[in-house]
Scaffold this motif. Structure first.
Motif, mmCIF file in Angstrom:
data_model
loop_
_atom_site.group_PDB
_atom_site.id
_atom_site.type_symbol
_atom_site.label_atom_id
_atom_site.label_comp_id
_atom_site.label_asym_id
_atom_site.label_seq_id
_atom_site.Cartn_x
_atom_site.Cartn_y
_atom_site.Cartn_z
ATOM 1 N N GLN A 77 -3.625 79.259 20.309
ATOM 2 C CA GLN A 77 -2.408 78.465 20.204
ATOM 3 C C GLN A 77 -2.543 77.247 21.089
ATOM 4 N N VAL A 78 -1.913 76.156 20.722
ATOM 5 C CA VAL A 78 -1.919 74.921 21.498
ATOM 6 C C VAL A 78 -0.475 74.626 21.893
ATOM 7 N N TYR A 79 -0.270 74.281 23.164
ATOM 8 C CA TYR A 79 1.079 74.028 23.683
ATOM 9 C C TYR A 79 1.105 72.734 24.492
ATOM 10 N N TYR A 80 2.287 72.154 24.633
ATOM 11 C CA TYR A 80 2.549 71.112 25.621
ATOM 12 C C TYR A 80 3.219 71.811 26.792
ATOM 13 N N ALA B 219 -12.560 87.629 26.513
ATOM 14 C CA ALA B 219 -13.032 86.261 26.694
ATOM 15 C C ALA B 219 -11.810 85.362 26.784
ATOM 16 N N ALA B 220 -11.838 84.405 27.687
ATOM 17 C CA ALA B 220 -10.719 83.477 27.830
ATOM 18 C C ALA B 220 -11.254 82.059 27.939
ATOM 19 N N LEU B 221 -10.580 81.147 27.297
ATOM 20 C CA LEU B 221 -10.915 79.727 27.382
ATOM 21 C C LEU B 221 -9.591 78.989 27.515
ATOM 22 N N LEU B 222 -9.336 78.485 28.691
ATOM 23 C CA LEU B 222 -8.087 77.775 28.974
ATOM 24 C C LEU B 222 -8.463 76.386 29.461
ATOM 25 N N HIS B 223 -7.957 75.355 28.806
ATOM 26 C CA HIS B 223 -8.343 74.004 29.194
ATOM 27 C C HIS B 223 -7.283 73.007 28.780
ATOM 28 N N GLU B 224 -7.287 71.892 29.467
ATOM 29 C CA GLU B 224 -6.409 70.787 29.135
ATOM 30 C C GLU B 224 -7.012 70.027 27.964
ATOM 31 N N LEU B 225 -6.176 69.538 27.094
ATOM 32 C CA LEU B 225 -6.625 68.740 25.963
ATOM 33 C C LEU B 225 -6.307 67.265 26.211
ATOM 34 N N VAL C 265 -25.631 73.419 30.746
ATOM 35 C CA VAL C 265 -26.661 72.774 29.946
ATOM 36 C C VAL C 265 -27.937 72.781 30.773
ATOM 37 N N GLU C 266 -29.057 72.518 30.144
ATOM 38 C CA GLU C 266 -30.356 72.676 30.807
ATOM 39 C C GLU C 266 -30.516 71.866 32.086
ATOM 40 N N ASP C 267 -29.920 70.675 32.152
ATOM 41 C CA ASP C 267 -30.104 69.867 33.353
ATOM 42 C C ASP C 267 -29.124 70.246 34.468
ATOM 43 N N GLY C 268 -28.267 71.267 34.243
ATOM 44 C CA GLY C 268 -27.351 71.741 35.270
ATOM 45 C C GLY C 268 -26.076 70.938 35.388
ATOM 46 N N SER C 269 -25.887 69.918 34.572
ATOM 47 C CA SER C 269 -24.665 69.125 34.652
ATOM 48 C C SER C 269 -23.507 69.891 34.018
ATOM 49 N N ALA C 270 -22.321 69.391 34.218
ATOM 50 C CA ALA C 270 -21.143 70.049 33.662
ATOM 51 C C ALA C 270 -21.224 70.045 32.139
ATOM 52 N N PRO C 271 -21.059 71.201 31.526
ATOM 53 C CA PRO C 271 -21.156 71.242 30.069
ATOM 54 C C PRO C 271 -19.929 70.639 29.410
ATOM 55 N N PRO C 272 -20.104 70.036 28.265
ATOM 56 C CA PRO C 272 -18.947 69.562 27.517
ATOM 57 C C PRO C 272 -18.202 70.767 26.956
ATOM 58 N N LEU C 273 -16.967 70.583 26.585
ATOM 59 C CA LEU C 273 -16.153 71.687 26.091
ATOM 60 C C LEU C 273 -16.831 72.411 24.924
ATOM 61 N N ARG C 274 -17.468 71.680 24.052
ATOM 62 C CA ARG C 274 -18.141 72.291 22.912
ATOM 63 C C ARG C 274 -19.158 73.339 23.381
ATOM 64 N N HIS C 275 -19.849 73.038 24.482
ATOM 65 C CA HIS C 275 -20.844 73.966 25.007
ATOM 66 C C HIS C 275 -20.178 75.251 25.524
ATOM 67 N N TYR C 276 -19.013 75.113 26.166
ATOM 68 C CA TYR C 276 -18.266 76.299 26.605
ATOM 69 C C TYR C 276 -17.948 77.197 25.417
ATOM 70 N N ILE C 277 -17.430 76.590 24.362
ATOM 71 C CA ILE C 277 -17.041 77.362 23.186
ATOM 72 C C ILE C 277 -18.258 78.017 22.549
ATOM 73 N N GLN C 278 -19.354 77.280 22.408
ATOM 74 C CA GLN C 278 -20.563 77.846 21.818
ATOM 75 C C GLN C 278 -21.079 79.018 22.656
ATOM 76 N N VAL D 135 -3.793 84.481 33.964
ATOM 77 C CA VAL D 135 -5.032 84.957 33.340
ATOM 78 C C VAL D 135 -5.935 85.594 34.402
ATOM 79 N N ILE D 136 -6.052 84.931 35.544
ATOM 80 C CA ILE D 136 -6.872 85.478 36.631
ATOM 81 C C ILE D 136 -6.293 86.801 37.118
ATOM 82 N N GLU D 137 -4.968 86.863 37.247
ATOM 83 C CA GLU D 137 -4.317 88.107 37.682
ATOM 84 C C GLU D 137 -4.577 89.235 36.684
#
Length: 163
Positions: free
Chosen positions: A113-116, A154-160, A75-88, A129-131
Motif C-alpha cells: 500500500q502507498v500512503y501520504y 520481509a519488510a521494505l519501508l521507504h519514502e517515495l 552493489v558490487e562497489d559497496g555504494s548505496a544501492p538504488p531502491l530497485r536493488h533493494y527490491i530485487q 516495524v522494528i518493534e
C-alpha cells in the motif's frame, strides 16, 4: 541509506563496539562517524549496549537491534544501492527461502500500500516495524516444536519521491 551507515551496520554485525572501534575498522575519523551513528541510533537500527571505562573516559558500546541475519543488499562497489536493488534482493531472498522451505499448501500473506503520511507518522511506522521484528525475535523458538510455524518476514519501508 548512506554508504557509511550501511558500513557501520555491517561492521557491527553481532558485535558490541564503540564509535572509535567502528571508526578504526572502517578507516574513518570518529568525529565523521558520530553523525551517522547518531542517525542509526535515532532510526532504531542500532542501540546503546552499555558503557565501558577507558581510563577516565566512559565509552558507549553500540549494537545492531536486529538479528545478525538482517541483510543489507549492496552493489558490487559497496555504494548505496538504488531502491530497485533493494527490491530485487528482497525478492531473491524470498525466492530462495521459498525454494529451501516452501511447499504447496502453506499459508501466505502479501500486502502493498502507498500512503501520504507526516514525518512523525513515518518514524512511528518505522519504529513499529522494528518493534514487531524484535517481538517476533524474542518469541522465536530455536527448533521446530509441535504447534509451531516456520515463517519468513520481509519488510521494505521507504519514502517515495513527490509526484
Amino acid at each position: 541509506m548512506h554508504p557509511l551507515r550501511m558500513a557501520i551496520l555491517k561492521t557491527l554485525g553481532a558485535n558490541e563496539l564503540t564509535n572509535q572501534e567502528i571508526a578504526n575498522e572502517l578507516g574513518v575519523a570518529a568525529g565523521k562517524l558520530h553523525f551517522h551513528t547518531r542517525k542509526l541510533l535515532d532510526a532504531g537500527l542500532i542501540e546503546l549496549a552499555g558503557t565501558r571505562q577507558d581510563g577516565p573516559r566512559t565509552e558507549k558500546l553500540y549494537r545492531r537491534t536486529l538479528r545478525s541475519n538482517f541483510r543489507i543488499p549492496q552493489v558490487e562497489d559497496g555504494s548505496a544501492p538504488p531502491l530497485r536493488h533493494y527490491i530485487q534482493n528482497a525478492l531473491a531472498m524470498y525466492e530462495q527461502t521459498w525454494l529451501d522451505f516452501g511447499e504447496k499448501g502453506f499459508s501466505q500473506y502479501g500486502f502493498h500500500q502507498v500512503y501520504y503520511v507526516s514525518p512523525k507518522t513515518f518514524a512511528e511506522l518505522q519504529a513499529g516495524v522494528i518493534e514487531l521484528m524484535r517481538k517476533i525475535e524474542a518469541e522465536s523458538i530455536e527448533d521446530e516444536q509441535e504447534d509451531t510455524m516456520f515463517v519468513s518476514l520481509a519488510a521494505l519501508l521507504h519514502e517515495l519521491p513527490a509526484r
